[in-house]
Design a protein around this motif. Structure first.
Motif, short mmCIF file in Angstrom:
data_model
loop_
_atom_site.label_atom_id
_atom_site.label_comp_id
_atom_site.label_asym_id
_atom_site.label_seq_id
_atom_site.Cartn_x
_atom_site.Cartn_y
_atom_site.Cartn_z
N ALA A 121 1.08 -1.22 0.19
CA ALA A 121 0.15 0.11 0.01
C ALA A 121 0.58 1.43 0.14
CB ALA A 121 -0.96 0.12 1.03
N VAL A 122 2.24 1.01 0.63
CA VAL A 122 3.12 2.27 0.42
C VAL A 122 3.02 2.54 -0.55
CG1 VAL A 122 4.83 3.30 1.97
CG2 VAL A 122 3.28 2.28 3.12
N GLU A 123 4.10 1.38 -1.45
CA GLU A 123 4.65 1.56 -2.32
C GLU A 123 3.79 2.20 -3.09
OE1 GLU A 123 8.28 1.42 -3.03
OE2 GLU A 123 8.08 0.40 -0.73
N ASP A 124 2.74 1.54 -3.78
CA ASP A 124 1.42 2.12 -4.63
C ASP A 124 1.63 3.84 -3.67
OD1 ASP A 124 -1.00 1.83 -6.30
OD2 ASP A 124 -1.69 2.80 -4.90
N ALA A 125 0.85 3.83 -3.24
CA ALA A 125 0.97 5.63 -2.68
C ALA A 125 1.95 6.56 -2.97
CB ALA A 125 0.63 5.93 -1.39
N LEU A 126 3.32 5.88 -2.95
CA LEU A 126 4.93 6.23 -2.85
C LEU A 126 4.19 6.90 -4.78
CD1 LEU A 126 7.13 4.92 -0.96
CD2 LEU A 126 6.20 7.48 -1.47
N ALA A 127 4.18 5.38 -5.46
CA ALA A 127 4.12 5.50 -7.32
C ALA A 127 3.11 6.90 -7.35
CB ALA A 127 3.98 4.52 -8.16
N ARG A 128 2.01 5.98 -7.23
CA ARG A 128 0.78 7.15 -7.68
C ARG A 128 0.54 8.77 -7.95
NH1 ARG A 128 -4.77 5.40 -8.29
NH2 ARG A 128 -4.77 3.11 -8.61
N THR A 129 1.83 9.23 -6.46
CA THR A 129 1.81 10.42 -6.43
C THR A 129 2.98 10.87 -6.96
OG1 THR A 129 2.81 10.08 -4.19
CG2 THR A 129 0.63 10.70 -4.45
N GLY A 130 4.20 10.00 -7.50
CA GLY A 130 5.35 10.37 -7.88
C GLY A 130 5.76 10.83 -6.85
N THR A 131 6.17 10.27 -5.69
CA THR A 131 6.95 10.79 -4.99
C THR A 131 8.34 8.92 -4.31
OG1 THR A 131 5.31 10.00 -3.12
CG2 THR A 131 5.57 12.25 -3.40
N ALA A 132 8.03 8.13 -5.20
CA ALA A 132 9.17 7.32 -4.96
C ALA A 132 10.60 7.47 -4.36
CB ALA A 132 8.93 6.03 -5.42
N GLU A 133 10.87 8.55 -5.54
CA GLU A 133 12.92 8.66 -5.71
C GLU A 133 12.89 9.83 -4.67
OE1 GLU A 133 9.95 11.63 -8.41
OE2 GLU A 133 10.19 9.77 -7.65
N LEU A 134 12.27 9.63 -3.65
CA LEU A 134 11.71 11.22 -2.85
C LEU A 134 11.94 10.57 -1.45
CD1 LEU A 134 9.37 13.59 -3.66
CD2 LEU A 134 11.69 13.94 -4.14
N ARG A 135 11.49 8.98 -1.64
CA ARG A 135 11.46 8.43 -0.65
C ARG A 135 12.43 8.75 0.89
NH1 ARG A 135 10.08 3.03 -0.69
NH2 ARG A 135 9.87 2.59 -2.66
N ASP A 136 13.60 8.74 1.01
CA ASP A 136 14.34 8.87 2.04
C ASP A 136 14.63 10.46 2.34
OD1 ASP A 136 15.25 6.30 2.45
OD2 ASP A 136 16.09 6.14 0.77
N GLN A 137 13.94 11.35 1.60
CA GLN A 137 14.44 13.16 2.00
C GLN A 137 13.63 13.64 2.60
OE1 GLN A 137 15.89 14.63 -0.07
NE2 GLN A 137 16.82 13.14 -0.97
N PRO A 138 13.87 14.36 3.88
CA PRO A 138 12.96 14.92 4.89
C PRO A 138 12.36 15.76 4.87
CG PRO A 138 14.93 15.12 5.72
CD PRO A 138 15.53 14.78 4.02
N VAL A 139 11.03 14.83 5.45
CA VAL A 139 9.82 16.23 4.18
C VAL A 139 9.75 17.93 4.60
CG1 VAL A 139 7.18 16.34 4.48
CG2 VAL A 139 8.03 14.35 4.83
N ASP A 140 10.52 17.83 5.88
CA ASP A 140 10.76 19.60 5.97
C ASP A 140 11.29 19.99 4.88
OD1 ASP A 140 12.62 18.63 6.89
OD2 ASP A 140 12.38 18.85 9.13
N ARG A 141 12.23 19.12 4.05
CA ARG A 141 13.15 20.00 3.02
C ARG A 141 12.80 19.81 1.67
NH1 ARG A 141 19.01 17.70 5.13
NH2 ARG A 141 18.74 18.27 7.05
N LEU A 142 11.29 19.73 1.33
CA LEU A 142 11.11 19.21 0.02
C LEU A 142 10.63 21.03 -0.04
CD1 LEU A 142 8.80 15.82 0.12
CD2 LEU A 142 11.49 17.03 -0.17
N SER A 143 10.30 20.77 -1.81
CA SER A 143 9.20 22.45 -2.65
C SER A 143 7.97 21.75 -1.94
CB SER A 143 9.00 22.23 -3.41
OG SER A 143 8.47 21.41 -3.64
N GLY A 144 7.50 22.85 -1.65
CA GLY A 144 5.80 23.07 -1.61
C GLY A 144 4.97 21.36 -2.42
N GLY A 145 5.26 21.88 -3.06
CA GLY A 145 4.13 20.90 -4.38
C GLY A 145 4.69 19.53 -4.00
N GLN A 146 5.87 18.68 -3.73
CA GLN A 146 6.33 17.79 -3.26
C GLN A 146 5.83 17.72 -1.67
OE1 GLN A 146 10.15 18.49 -3.76
NE2 GLN A 146 11.02 17.71 -5.57
N ARG A 147 6.30 18.45 -0.78
CA ARG A 147 5.32 18.12 0.56
C ARG A 147 4.22 17.76 0.25
NH1 ARG A 147 6.66 23.03 2.67
NH2 ARG A 147 8.82 22.60 3.03
N GLN A 148 2.59 17.98 0.14
CA GLN A 148 1.85 18.88 -0.77
C GLN A 148 1.45 17.23 -1.56
OE1 GLN A 148 -0.30 19.63 1.13
NE2 GLN A 148 -1.42 21.15 -0.23
#
Length: 268
Positions: A121-148
């Motif tokens: 379920a986590v992998e599917d959610a990451l894939a659908r939102t285009g955030t799989a390549e960001l999986r190891d990034q701290p959320v508070d360092r992302l751009s506004g669009g990436q964070r959303q």
């Protein structure tokens, strides 16, 4: 009965002695995308909080498929509805994948191990939102669009058929606004997921929603298909903005064009 249909009957919502939503009778169609619009401080976000049981009614009821949500067990309700708040608070230093994993909480049991189904379920959610390549990034360092998108991934990992979003495009530039709204449209198209979202932009609401709810002063001003609801008369009455409503040249949906308040000469 329609599945994933939210409804209110005589709903009052208050903060202290201040009534924000009053006497609201409303039905939100299941299997559709609904946009809630209205002027600032008209009760849009308060209504969304009431629909997900974050704010208890001072009077009236909120039902999901005919059942009072305040009589449903919290975990059972969390398996049916996912919420993206207006300004979610990100836990300090949490990575994208760790954030998305939190969406599996309603499916966990005490002492039960993390399962292959949870990870899928986590992998599917990451894939659908285009955030799989960001999986190891701290959320508070992302751009506004990436964070959303990361927060939407959390809501998707919760694996609910009803998704509520409170102003998901706030603070985003136009490109990222459209990215988020296109993602919501794709999620609805792929699985028939019911979506209820609060939006400010009337053109975007008309373009992306099947059903429009207009609030004014905590009461229902209008509800129905955007082409029927969004008229020049309604916009002027509710928003105090004289305008024309014309077909969007891209989609044919209603597009609000405010009348000019100044008479500047056209650029040559």
């Amino acid at each position: 009965m329609t599945v994933n249909q939210l409804a209110t009957q005589g709903l009052d919502l208050r903060y202290g002695n201040r009534v924000i939503v009053q006497g609201l009778d409303l039905t939100l169609p299941g299997g559709a995308v609904t946009a809630i619009v209205g002027p600032n401080a008209c009760g849009k976000s308060t209504l969304l909080r009431g629909l997900v049981r974050l704010l208890g009614p001072a009077a009236g009821t909120v039902t999901l498929d005919g059942s009072d949500i305040h009589r449903m067990p919290a975990r059972a309700l969390a398996k049916r509805m996912g919420l993206l708040p207006q300004q979610p608070v990100t836990p300090e230093a949490i990575t994208v994948e760790s954030l998305v994993r939190l969406g599996r909480y309603p499916h966990q049991r005490m002492l039960s191990p993390w399962s292959a189904a949870d990870q899928a379920a986590v992998e599917d959610a990451l894939a659908r939102t285009g955030t799989a390549e960001l999986r190891d990034q701290p959320v508070d360092r992302l751009s506004g669009g990436q964070r959303q998108r990361a927060w939407i991934a959390l809501a998707l990992a919760q694996d609910t058929e009803l998704l509520l979003l409170d102003e998901p495009t706030t603070f985003l530039d136009l490109r990222h606004q459209l990215d988020v709204l296109d993602l919501v449209a794709d999620l609805h198209a792929e699985s028939g997921r019911t979506v209820v979202m609060v939006l400010h932009d009337l053109g975007q609401a008309a373009r992306y929603a099947d059903h429009l709810v207009v609030l004014e002063g905590g009461k229902l001003a209008a509800a129905g298909p955007p082409a029927e609801v969004l008229t020049a008369e309604l916009v002027e009455t509710v928003f105090q903005v004289p305008c024309q409503v014309i077909p969007d040249p891209e989609t044919g949906t209603p597009l609000v064009v405010p009348r000019s308040r100044t008479h500047r000469p056209a650029a040559v």
